[in-house]
Write an enzyme that holds these catalytic residues in place. Structure first.
Site, PDB file in Angstrom:
ATOM      1  N   SER A 159       0.717  -1.152   0.093  1.00 16.92           N
ATOM      2  CA  SER A 159       0.343   0.254   0.305  1.00 16.92           C
ATOM      3  C   SER A 159       0.807   1.191   0.285  1.00 16.92           C
ATOM      4  CB  SER A 159      -0.894  -0.058   1.072  1.00 16.92           C
ATOM      5  OG  SER A 159      -1.043   1.164   1.351  1.00 16.92           O
ATOM      6  N   TYR A 172      -2.230  -1.538  10.009  1.00 16.24           N
ATOM      7  CA  TYR A 172      -2.515  -1.381   9.485  1.00 16.24           C
ATOM      8  C   TYR A 172      -0.904  -0.985   7.792  1.00 16.24           C
ATOM      9  CZ  TYR A 172      -4.008  -1.039   3.739  1.00 16.24           C
ATOM     10  OH  TYR A 172      -3.753  -1.675   2.686  1.00 16.24           O
TER      11      TYR A 172
HETATM   12  P1  NDP Z   1     -11.013  -5.848   0.476  1.00  8.19           P
HETATM   13  O1  NDP Z   1     -11.465  -5.160   1.573  1.00  8.19           O
HETATM   14  O2  NDP Z   1     -12.519  -6.007  -0.701  1.00  8.19           O
HETATM   15  O3  NDP Z   1     -10.866  -7.368   1.103  1.00  8.19           O
HETATM   16  C1  NDP Z   1     -10.061  -7.810   1.476  1.00  8.19           C
HETATM   17  C2  NDP Z   1     -10.210  -9.948   1.516  1.00  8.19           C
HETATM   18  O4  NDP Z   1      -9.203  -9.882   2.412  1.00  8.19           O
HETATM   19  C3  NDP Z   1     -11.966 -10.340   1.052  1.00  8.19           C
HETATM   20  O5  NDP Z   1     -11.799 -11.032   0.465  1.00  8.19           O
HETATM   21  C4  NDP Z   1     -11.364 -10.476   3.351  1.00  8.19           C
HETATM   22  O6  NDP Z   1     -12.704 -11.472   3.485  1.00  8.19           O
HETATM   23  C5  NDP Z   1     -10.354 -10.913   2.808  1.00  8.19           C
HETATM   24  N1  NDP Z   1      -9.706 -11.795   4.526  1.00  8.19           N
HETATM   25  C6  NDP Z   1      -9.805 -10.389   5.149  1.00  8.19           C
HETATM   26  N2  NDP Z   1      -9.698 -11.046   6.440  1.00  8.19           N
HETATM   27  C7  NDP Z   1      -9.390 -12.443   6.351  1.00  8.19           C
HETATM   28  C8  NDP Z   1      -9.579 -13.209   7.115  1.00  8.19           C
HETATM   29  N3  NDP Z   1      -8.891 -13.095   8.390  1.00  8.19           N
HETATM   30  N4  NDP Z   1      -9.205 -14.721   6.077  1.00  8.19           N
HETATM   31  C9  NDP Z   1      -9.212 -14.989   4.763  1.00  8.19           C
HETATM   32  N5  NDP Z   1      -9.773 -13.541   4.449  1.00  8.19           N
HETATM   33  C10 NDP Z   1      -9.801 -12.113   5.079  1.00  8.19           C
HETATM   34  O7  NDP Z   1     -10.305  -4.788   0.453  1.00  8.19           O
HETATM   35  P2  NDP Z   1      -9.521  -5.004  -1.235  1.00  8.19           P
HETATM   36  O8  NDP Z   1      -9.372  -5.986  -2.240  1.00  8.19           O
HETATM   37  O9  NDP Z   1      -9.078  -3.304  -1.194  1.00  8.19           O
HETATM   38  O10 NDP Z   1      -8.452  -5.121  -0.431  1.00  8.19           O
HETATM   39  C11 NDP Z   1      -6.938  -6.445  -1.336  1.00  8.19           C
HETATM   40  C12 NDP Z   1      -5.762  -5.514  -0.994  1.00  8.19           C
HETATM   41  O11 NDP Z   1      -5.415  -4.803  -1.957  1.00  8.19           O
HETATM   42  C13 NDP Z   1      -5.271  -6.124   0.507  1.00  8.19           C
HETATM   43  O12 NDP Z   1      -4.169  -5.989   0.861  1.00  8.19           O
HETATM   44  C14 NDP Z   1      -4.972  -4.001   1.198  1.00  8.19           C
HETATM   45  O13 NDP Z   1      -3.885  -4.214   1.975  1.00  8.19           O
HETATM   46  C15 NDP Z   1      -4.754  -3.725  -0.750  1.00  8.19           C
HETATM   47  N6  NDP Z   1      -5.091  -2.422  -0.895  1.00  8.19           N
HETATM   48  C16 NDP Z   1      -5.665  -1.664  -0.875  1.00  8.19           C
HETATM   49  C17 NDP Z   1      -6.084  -0.622  -1.324  1.00  8.19           C
HETATM   50  C18 NDP Z   1      -7.240  -0.406  -2.352  1.00  8.19           C
HETATM   51  O14 NDP Z   1      -7.370   0.802  -2.081  1.00  8.19           O
HETATM   52  N7  NDP Z   1      -8.764  -0.905  -2.768  1.00  8.19           N
HETATM   53  C19 NDP Z   1      -4.474   0.190  -1.308  1.00  8.19           C
HETATM   54  C20 NDP Z   1      -4.131  -0.747  -1.133  1.00  8.19           C
HETATM   55  C21 NDP Z   1      -3.608  -1.578  -0.937  1.00  8.19           C
HETATM   56  P3  NDP Z   1     -13.789 -11.569   3.731  1.00  8.19           P
HETATM   57  O15 NDP Z   1     -14.276 -10.963   2.113  1.00  8.19           O
HETATM   58  O16 NDP Z   1     -14.796 -12.481   4.125  1.00  8.19           O
HETATM   59  O17 NDP Z   1     -13.672 -10.034   4.389  1.00  8.19           O
END
Ligand code: NDP
Length: 253
Positions: A159, A172
Site C-alpha cells: 500500500s 495496517y
Molecule cells: P477487500 O476488503 O475488498 O478485500 C479484502 C479481502 O481479504 C476480502 O476478500 C476478505 O474476506 C479477505 N480477508 C480479510 N480477513 C481475512 C481472514 N482473516 N482470512 C481470510 N481472508 C480474509 O479489500 P481490497 O480488495 O481493497 O484489498 C485487497 C488488498 O489490496 C489488501 O491487501 C489491501 O491492503 C490492498 N490495498 C487496497 C487498496 C484499495 O484502495 N482498495 C489500496 C492499497 C492496498 P471477506 O470478504 O470474507 O471479508
C-alpha cells in the site's frame, strides 16, 4: 535482470496462464475476486482462498460461467488457522495439482485509523497476524509446492502506507512495511536456490469495501475498479515476469 519491466504495460495474452495453478487469498471480494476472474479467463486453474465461503462460491460460479478451467475453493480464516489447517491446504493442493505456480497474498484487514497512543493492542495483533504472520506461514507451507513448479511467482500486496508511514494508519501501515521487508528477505533467499520469484505490488486507490471503510466520504465513482487493474497482477504472477524478483511495483499511476 530486466530493469525496464513495468507490469502496468502488460497486455495479457489469451491463455497466458494455461496449465498454471495459482492461489489467490481474499478471493471472494474486491481486488482478489477481480484478479481470480482474470487469471481464470487467461486459462489458470485458480485456487480461491478466503474466510467467507458464500463469496468464494459466487466467484467459483462466475469462473464456471466463463468456461474457464474449474476453480477450487479453500475456506480458511487467516486469523484462526493453525498448523494443521495449513498442512491440510498444502496436502489438498499436492493431491489435486501436484504443484503451485503462483501465490497472490491479497487478503488483509484494515483495522482502524487511530493514533498509536490509543490503538487497541488486541486489534493491532489481529491486523499483524492476518496481514503478515499468516502470509508468512502460508508461504512457508506452500514453498515445497512452489518449488515443484518450473516457474513460480509469489506476490505480496502493499500500500502507499507500506512505503511511507502516515499518521493514524496504525497496524495496517506497520503490517505493509513488514510485507515489504518479507519480500526483501525472501526473494534473495530463493533466487539462487529455486525457480520461485517474490515481488510486491501496491495497487493504489481502488474502488473496494476496504477503501470505502478507510475513506467513507470519498466519491467511490472517481476510483478505478478492481477489474480495470488486473493486468499488472497477471504480469507479476505469470510468465511475463520470469527473472524479476525482490522488487516493488505499482499497479497504477
Ligand atoms: P477487500 O476488503 O475488498 O478485500 C479484502 C479481502 O481479504 C476480502 O476478500 C476478505 O474476506 C479477505 N480477508 C480479510 N480477513 C481475512 C481472514 N482473516 N482470512 C481470510 N481472508 C480474509 O479489500 P481490497 O480488495 O481493497 O484489498 C485487497 C488488498 O489490496 C489488501 O491487501 C489491501 O491492503 C490492498 N490495498 C487496497 C487498496 C484499495 O484502495 N482498495 C489500496 C492499497 C492496498 P471477506 O470478504 O470474507 O471479508
Amino acid at each position: 535482470m530486466n530493469t525496464n519491466f513495468d507490469p502496468r504495460r502488460h497486455a495479457p495474452a489469451p491463455q497466458e496462464f494455461a496449465g498454471r495453478v495459482v492461489m489467490v487469498t481474499g478471493a471472494g471480494s474486491g481486488i482478489g475476486r477481480a484478479v481470480a476472474l482474470s487469471l481464470a479467463q487467461a486459462g489458470a486453474q485458480v485456487i480461491l482462498l478466503g474466510r467467507t465461503v458464500k463469496k468464494l462460491e459466487a466467484v467459483h460460479a462466475e469462473i464456471g460461467k466463463l468456461g474457464a478451467p474449474e476453480a477450487s475453493i479453500v475456506p480458511l480464516d487467516l486469523e484462526k488457522a493453525l498448523a494443521a489447517d495449513y498442512e491440510a491446504v498444502a496436502a489438498a493442493i499436492e493431491q489435486r495439482y501436484g504443484r503451485l505456480d503462483g501465490l497472490l497474498h491479497n487478503a488483509a484487514l484494515l483495522g482502524t485509523l487511530t493514533p498509536i497512543e490509543q490503538y487497541e493492542v488486541p486489534l493491532f495483533m489481529r491486523v499483524m497476524h492476518v496481514n503478515v504472520t499468516a502470509a508468512f506461514v502460508l508461504t512457508q507451507y506452500l514453498l515445497p509446492l512452489l518449488k515443484k513448479s518450473g516457474d513460480a511467482a509469489v506476490l505480496f500486496t502493499s500500500s502507499g502506507v507500506g512505503a511511507r508511514g502516515r499518521a493514524y494508519w496504525g497496524a495496517y501501515s506497520v503490517s505493509k512495511f513488514a510485507l515489504e521487508g518479507l519480500t526483501q528477505v525472501l526473494a534473495p533467499e530463493l533466487e539462487s536456490t529455486s525457480n520461485v520469484r517474490v515481488n510486491i505490488i501496491d495497487p493504489g486507490k481502488v474502488r473496494t469495501a476496504m477503501r470505502r471503510a478507510a475513506y467513507p466520504s470519498e466519491d467511490q465513482q472517481t476510483l478505478p475498479t478492481p477489474e480495470s487493474l488486473t493486468a499488472p497482477y497477471l504480469a507479476l504472477l505469470g510468465p511475463a515476469s520470469k527473472g524479476i524478483t525482490g522488487q516493488r511495483f505499482l499497479a497504477q499511476g
